[in-house]
Motif scaffolding. Sequence first.
Motif, PDB file in Angstrom:
ATOM      1  N   GLY A  65       0.767  -1.304   0.210  1.00  0.00           N
ATOM      2  CA  GLY A  65       0.093   0.138  -0.148  1.00  0.00           C
ATOM      3  C   GLY A  65       0.743   1.353  -0.034  1.00  0.00           C
ATOM      4  O   GLY A  65       0.398   2.266   0.015  1.00  0.00           O
ATOM      5  N   VAL A  66       2.126   1.323  -0.034  1.00  0.00           N
ATOM      6  CA  VAL A  66       3.119   2.353   0.016  1.00  0.00           C
ATOM      7  C   VAL A  66       3.004   2.926  -1.465  1.00  0.00           C
ATOM      8  O   VAL A  66       3.271   2.409  -2.495  1.00  0.00           O
ATOM      9  CB  VAL A  66       4.464   1.946   0.354  1.00  0.00           C
ATOM     10  CG1 VAL A  66       5.303   3.174   0.454  1.00  0.00           C
ATOM     11  CG2 VAL A  66       4.486   1.341   1.728  1.00  0.00           C
ATOM     12  N   GLU A  67       2.916   4.211  -1.411  1.00  0.00           N
ATOM     13  CA  GLU A  67       2.986   4.978  -2.674  1.00  0.00           C
ATOM     14  C   GLU A  67       4.387   5.272  -2.978  1.00  0.00           C
ATOM     15  O   GLU A  67       5.358   5.294  -2.024  1.00  0.00           O
ATOM     16  CB  GLU A  67       2.134   6.340  -2.272  1.00  0.00           C
ATOM     17  CG  GLU A  67       0.882   6.220  -2.547  1.00  0.00           C
ATOM     18  CD  GLU A  67       0.069   7.555  -2.342  1.00  0.00           C
ATOM     19  OE1 GLU A  67       0.778   8.612  -2.800  1.00  0.00           O
ATOM     20  OE2 GLU A  67      -0.920   7.708  -1.682  1.00  0.00           O
ATOM     21  N   SER A  68       4.483   5.276  -4.294  1.00  0.00           N
ATOM     22  CA  SER A  68       5.873   5.479  -4.757  1.00  0.00           C
ATOM     23  C   SER A  68       5.994   7.033  -5.412  1.00  0.00           C
ATOM     24  O   SER A  68       4.897   7.478  -5.600  1.00  0.00           O
ATOM     25  CB  SER A  68       6.366   4.531  -5.850  1.00  0.00           C
ATOM     26  OG  SER A  68       5.597   4.658  -6.970  1.00  0.00           O
ATOM     27  N   SER A  69       7.225   7.454  -5.197  1.00  0.00           N
ATOM     28  CA  SER A  69       7.097   8.996  -5.785  1.00  0.00           C
ATOM     29  C   SER A  69       8.338   8.977  -6.724  1.00  0.00           C
ATOM     30  O   SER A  69       9.525   8.279  -6.476  1.00  0.00           O
ATOM     31  CB  SER A  69       7.395   9.993  -4.594  1.00  0.00           C
ATOM     32  OG  SER A  69       8.453   9.855  -4.104  1.00  0.00           O
ATOM     33  N   LEU A  70       8.465   9.875  -7.847  1.00  0.00           N
ATOM     34  CA  LEU A  70       9.434  10.151  -8.556  1.00  0.00           C
ATOM     35  C   LEU A  70      10.208  11.188  -8.180  1.00  0.00           C
ATOM     36  O   LEU A  70       9.560  12.367  -7.698  1.00  0.00           O
ATOM     37  CB  LEU A  70       9.170  10.242  -9.962  1.00  0.00           C
ATOM     38  CG  LEU A  70       8.395   9.099 -10.755  1.00  0.00           C
ATOM     39  CD1 LEU A  70       7.774   9.261 -12.123  1.00  0.00           C
ATOM     40  CD2 LEU A  70       9.441   7.742 -10.824  1.00  0.00           C
ATOM     41  N   PRO A  71      11.583  11.596  -8.344  1.00  0.00           N
ATOM     42  CA  PRO A  71      12.216  12.721  -7.841  1.00  0.00           C
ATOM     43  C   PRO A  71      11.948  13.790  -8.913  1.00  0.00           C
ATOM     44  O   PRO A  71      11.781  13.631 -10.263  1.00  0.00           O
ATOM     45  CB  PRO A  71      13.718  12.234  -8.051  1.00  0.00           C
ATOM     46  CG  PRO A  71      13.983  11.182  -9.146  1.00  0.00           C
ATOM     47  CD  PRO A  71      12.592  10.460  -8.704  1.00  0.00           C
ATOM     48  N   LEU A  72      11.932  14.990  -8.192  1.00  0.00           N
ATOM     49  CA  LEU A  72      11.725  16.044  -9.366  1.00  0.00           C
ATOM     50  C   LEU A  72      12.979  16.527  -9.989  1.00  0.00           C
ATOM     51  O   LEU A  72      13.915  16.477  -9.589  1.00  0.00           O
ATOM     52  CB  LEU A  72      11.373  17.535  -8.331  1.00  0.00           C
ATOM     53  CG  LEU A  72      11.073  18.484  -9.052  1.00  0.00           C
ATOM     54  CD1 LEU A  72       9.830  18.317  -9.955  1.00  0.00           C
ATOM     55  CD2 LEU A  72      10.860  19.719  -8.144  1.00  0.00           C
ATOM     56  N   GLN A  73      12.726  16.610 -11.333  1.00  0.00           N
ATOM     57  CA  GLN A  73      13.869  16.872 -12.336  1.00  0.00           C
ATOM     58  C   GLN A  73      13.742  18.279 -12.814  1.00  0.00           C
ATOM     59  O   GLN A  73      12.494  18.677 -13.248  1.00  0.00           O
ATOM     60  CB  GLN A  73      13.980  15.821 -13.455  1.00  0.00           C
ATOM     61  CG  GLN A  73      14.197  14.275 -12.786  1.00  0.00           C
ATOM     62  CD  GLN A  73      14.216  13.482 -14.046  1.00  0.00           C
ATOM     63  OE1 GLN A  73      14.177  13.660 -15.104  1.00  0.00           O
ATOM     64  NE2 GLN A  73      14.767  12.245 -13.785  1.00  0.00           N
ATOM     65  N   THR A  74      14.915  19.076 -12.845  1.00  0.00           N
ATOM     66  CA  THR A  74      14.665  20.591 -13.380  1.00  0.00           C
ATOM     67  C   THR A  74      15.552  20.597 -14.531  1.00  0.00           C
ATOM     68  O   THR A  74      16.662  20.014 -14.221  1.00  0.00           O
ATOM     69  CB  THR A  74      14.590  21.478 -12.284  1.00  0.00           C
ATOM     70  OG1 THR A  74      15.826  21.458 -11.694  1.00  0.00           O
ATOM     71  CG2 THR A  74      13.696  21.369 -11.309  1.00  0.00           C
ATOM     72  N   ILE A  75      15.258  21.360 -15.331  1.00  0.00           N
ATOM     73  CA  ILE A  75      16.469  21.565 -16.596  1.00  0.00           C
ATOM     74  C   ILE A  75      16.584  23.126 -16.505  1.00  0.00           C
ATOM     75  O   ILE A  75      15.642  23.814 -16.774  1.00  0.00           O
ATOM     76  CB  ILE A  75      16.073  21.109 -17.572  1.00  0.00           C
ATOM     77  CG1 ILE A  75      15.771  19.518 -17.817  1.00  0.00           C
ATOM     78  CG2 ILE A  75      17.068  21.400 -18.855  1.00  0.00           C
ATOM     79  CD1 ILE A  75      15.003  19.047 -19.087  1.00  0.00           C
ATOM     80  N   VAL A  76      17.830  23.446 -16.431  1.00  0.00           N
ATOM     81  CA  VAL A  76      18.082  24.817 -16.613  1.00  0.00           C
ATOM     82  C   VAL A  76      18.864  25.123 -17.799  1.00  0.00           C
ATOM     83  O   VAL A  76      20.098  24.534 -18.098  1.00  0.00           O
ATOM     84  CB  VAL A  76      19.299  25.229 -15.319  1.00  0.00           C
ATOM     85  CG1 VAL A  76      19.700  26.784 -15.216  1.00  0.00           C
ATOM     86  CG2 VAL A  76      18.511  25.156 -13.722  1.00  0.00           C
ATOM     87  N   SER A  77      18.407  26.027 -18.531  1.00  0.00           N
ATOM     88  CA  SER A  77      18.726  26.315 -19.985  1.00  0.00           C
ATOM     89  C   SER A  77      19.727  27.659 -19.594  1.00  0.00           C
ATOM     90  O   SER A  77      19.399  28.700 -18.814  1.00  0.00           O
ATOM     91  CB  SER A  77      17.801  26.274 -21.072  1.00  0.00           C
ATOM     92  OG  SER A  77      16.961  27.499 -20.535  1.00  0.00           O
ATOM     93  N   GLU A  78      20.860  27.793 -20.344  1.00  0.00           N
ATOM     94  CA  GLU A  78      21.670  28.997 -20.019  1.00  0.00           C
ATOM     95  C   GLU A  78      21.325  30.208 -21.353  1.00  0.00           C
ATOM     96  O   GLU A  78      20.776  29.986 -22.195  1.00  0.00           O
ATOM     97  CB  GLU A  78      23.144  28.954 -20.299  1.00  0.00           C
ATOM     98  CG  GLU A  78      23.622  28.107 -18.997  1.00  0.00           C
ATOM     99  CD  GLU A  78      25.017  27.472 -19.239  1.00  0.00           C
ATOM    100  OE1 GLU A  78      25.749  28.394 -19.835  1.00  0.00           O
ATOM    101  OE2 GLU A  78      25.369  26.799 -18.510  1.00  0.00           O
TER     102      GLU A  78
END
Length: 96
Positions: A83-96
């Motif tokens: 019954g445990v929920e899974s979560s995905l890590p937050l991914q961010t992309i930084v463009s220059e």
Amino acid sequence: MEPGKAQPPQASANAAMASCRKKKSEDATFLEDLKDHIDEFMHASMDEHKTCFKKTIQKMFGMSKVVAERNSSAAAANTTSEGVESSLPLQTIVSE
């Protein structure tokens, strides 16, 4: 003073305890039902409006309490490792 508005105080108090909305006809069209509802609203006393408002708020809190209890009992039933929920890590992309 309008002729339809003269009611004894006891009748007015009983009307305030009645249901907020009464559908006059089951086979009425949407517009007929809406017109009746608006007429009911316009001719209701302040006590009727207060009572209806209180009933509506109590009903909303009652429904939210039932949903919270249902969710908590469902969560208690799902406390196994499946019954445990899974979560995905937050991914961010930084463009220059």
